[in-house]
Design an enzyme around this catalytic site. Structure first.
Site, short mmCIF file in Angstrom:
data_model
loop_
_atom_site.label_atom_id
_atom_site.label_comp_id
_atom_site.label_asym_id
_atom_site.label_seq_id
_atom_site.Cartn_x
_atom_site.Cartn_y
_atom_site.Cartn_z
N GLY A 1 -10.50 3.57 -6.81
CA GLY A 1 -10.33 4.53 -7.76
C GLY A 1 -9.49 3.79 -8.95
CB SER A 2 -9.19 5.14 -12.36
OG SER A 2 -8.72 6.36 -12.14
CG ASP B 1 -10.01 12.99 -5.27
OD1 ASP B 1 -10.17 12.42 -6.27
OD2 ASP B 1 -10.68 12.40 -4.35
CE LYS C 1 -7.62 8.56 -0.01
NZ LYS C 1 -7.90 8.16 -1.42
N GLY C 2 -11.71 11.03 -1.62
CA GLY C 2 -13.32 10.97 -1.33
C GLY C 2 -13.73 11.31 -2.65
CD GLU D 1 -10.61 6.47 -0.52
OE1 GLU D 1 -10.58 5.67 -1.70
OE2 GLU D 1 -10.96 7.69 -0.12
C1 5RP Z 1 -12.04 7.55 -3.69
C2 5RP Z 1 -10.69 8.22 -3.47
C3 5RP Z 1 -9.59 8.18 -5.01
O1 5RP Z 1 -8.68 7.74 -4.25
C4 5RP Z 1 -9.48 9.39 -5.55
O2 5RP Z 1 -10.75 10.00 -6.04
C5 5RP Z 1 -8.47 9.13 -6.83
O3 5RP Z 1 -9.17 8.38 -7.58
P1 5RP Z 1 -8.59 8.08 -8.92
O4 5RP Z 1 -7.18 7.57 -8.99
O5 5RP Z 1 -9.41 7.25 -9.85
O6 5RP Z 1 -8.33 9.50 -9.71
O7 5RP Z 1 -10.41 8.95 -2.71
O8 5RP Z 1 -12.74 7.95 -2.46
#
Ligand code: 5RP
Length: 228
Positions: free
Chosen positions: A31-32, A88, A98-99, A107
């Site tokens: 993720g970002s 999330d 998450k996900g 993860e």
């Molecule tokens: C990916 C995840 C990420 O950790 C989650 O979506 C958060 O991402 P971001 O830091 O881009 O907001 O669970 O499967």
């Protein structure tokens, strides 16, 4: 870089600076926000540290290669010293959804094999109760119609995730069902109920796994205290 991206960088870097040391085996998230933890790990390695990482997705494996972080599979005979990943939603007990990026299965495995699971996020991810963010389920495609019906029978609206160019597939070849709960007041019970449905490979509820949560805001990075 936008102010939110700067916050994500601050918290991703802070987690590596705080928890990662020379010689460690670590887990790196997807993720970002996790992006910046990967970048920072690459900087440590460029300065001479010996660190190897289990990536939580093919995208993270590609970033590790880009930033010069050697990757390994999940080790059989050792735990990871620390795993760093985004989320999330984060509730006051450090339970998570998450996900959002579809990487929940890998993860969760990486979190399970780590001594310490550090969550990095901006303040928008903090919630009083989980569930406004649609809960992802990773499901074997053959079983998806059955799982969808079973979840709908719980009174929950379910949508199979798609991408602009067709159906979404995880790194494991599975589909994602996004489940609109609205509120999940008892995450452990919801996790147990959904995990019991045949065909569900992973539930995006991470209950009692996070040991540390670092949150970035305009005034810097704070270490959250868990409420029990
Ligand atoms: C990916 C995840 C990420 O950790 C989650 O979506 C958060 O991402 P971001 O830091 O881009 O907001 O669970 O499967």
């Amino acid at each position: 870089m936008t102010p939110i991206e700067e916050q994500k960088r601050a918290v991703g870097y802070a987690a590596v600076d705080r928890f990662v040391r020379d010689g460690m085996l670590i887990g790196l998230g997807t993720g970002s926000t996790a992006y910046f933890a990967i970048e920072r790990t690459g900087q440590m390695i460029a300065r001479g540290a010996h660190i190897r990482a289990v990536p939580t997705s093919l995208a993270t494996a590609a970033l590790c290669e880009h930033f010069g972080v050697p990757t390994i599979p999940v080790p059989r005979d050792a735990r990871l010293a620390v795993a760093i990943d985004g989320a999330d939603e984060i509730d006051p007990r450090f339970d998570l959804i998450k996900g959002g990026g579809g990487a929940l299965f890998r993860e969760k495995i990486v979190a399970l094999v780590a001594e310490r699971f550090v969550v990095v996020a901006d303040a928008s991810k903090r919630v009083a109760t989980l569930g406004a963010f649609p809960l992802p389920l990773e499901v074997v495609p053959f079983a998806a119609p059955y799982v969808e019906r079973a979840v709908r029978a719980l009174g929950v609206h379910v949508v199979e995730r798609v991408r602009a160019d067709g159906p979404f597939r995880t790194d494991n070849g599975n589909v994602i069902l996004d489940c609109a709960y609205g509120a999940i007041p008892y995450p452990a019970a919801t996790l147990a109920a959904l995990s019991g449905i045949e065909g569900v490979v992973a539930v995006g509820l991470f209950v009692a796994l996070a040991t540390d949560v670092l949150i970035a805001g305009p005034d810097g990075v704070i270490d959250l205290l868990r409420e029990d």
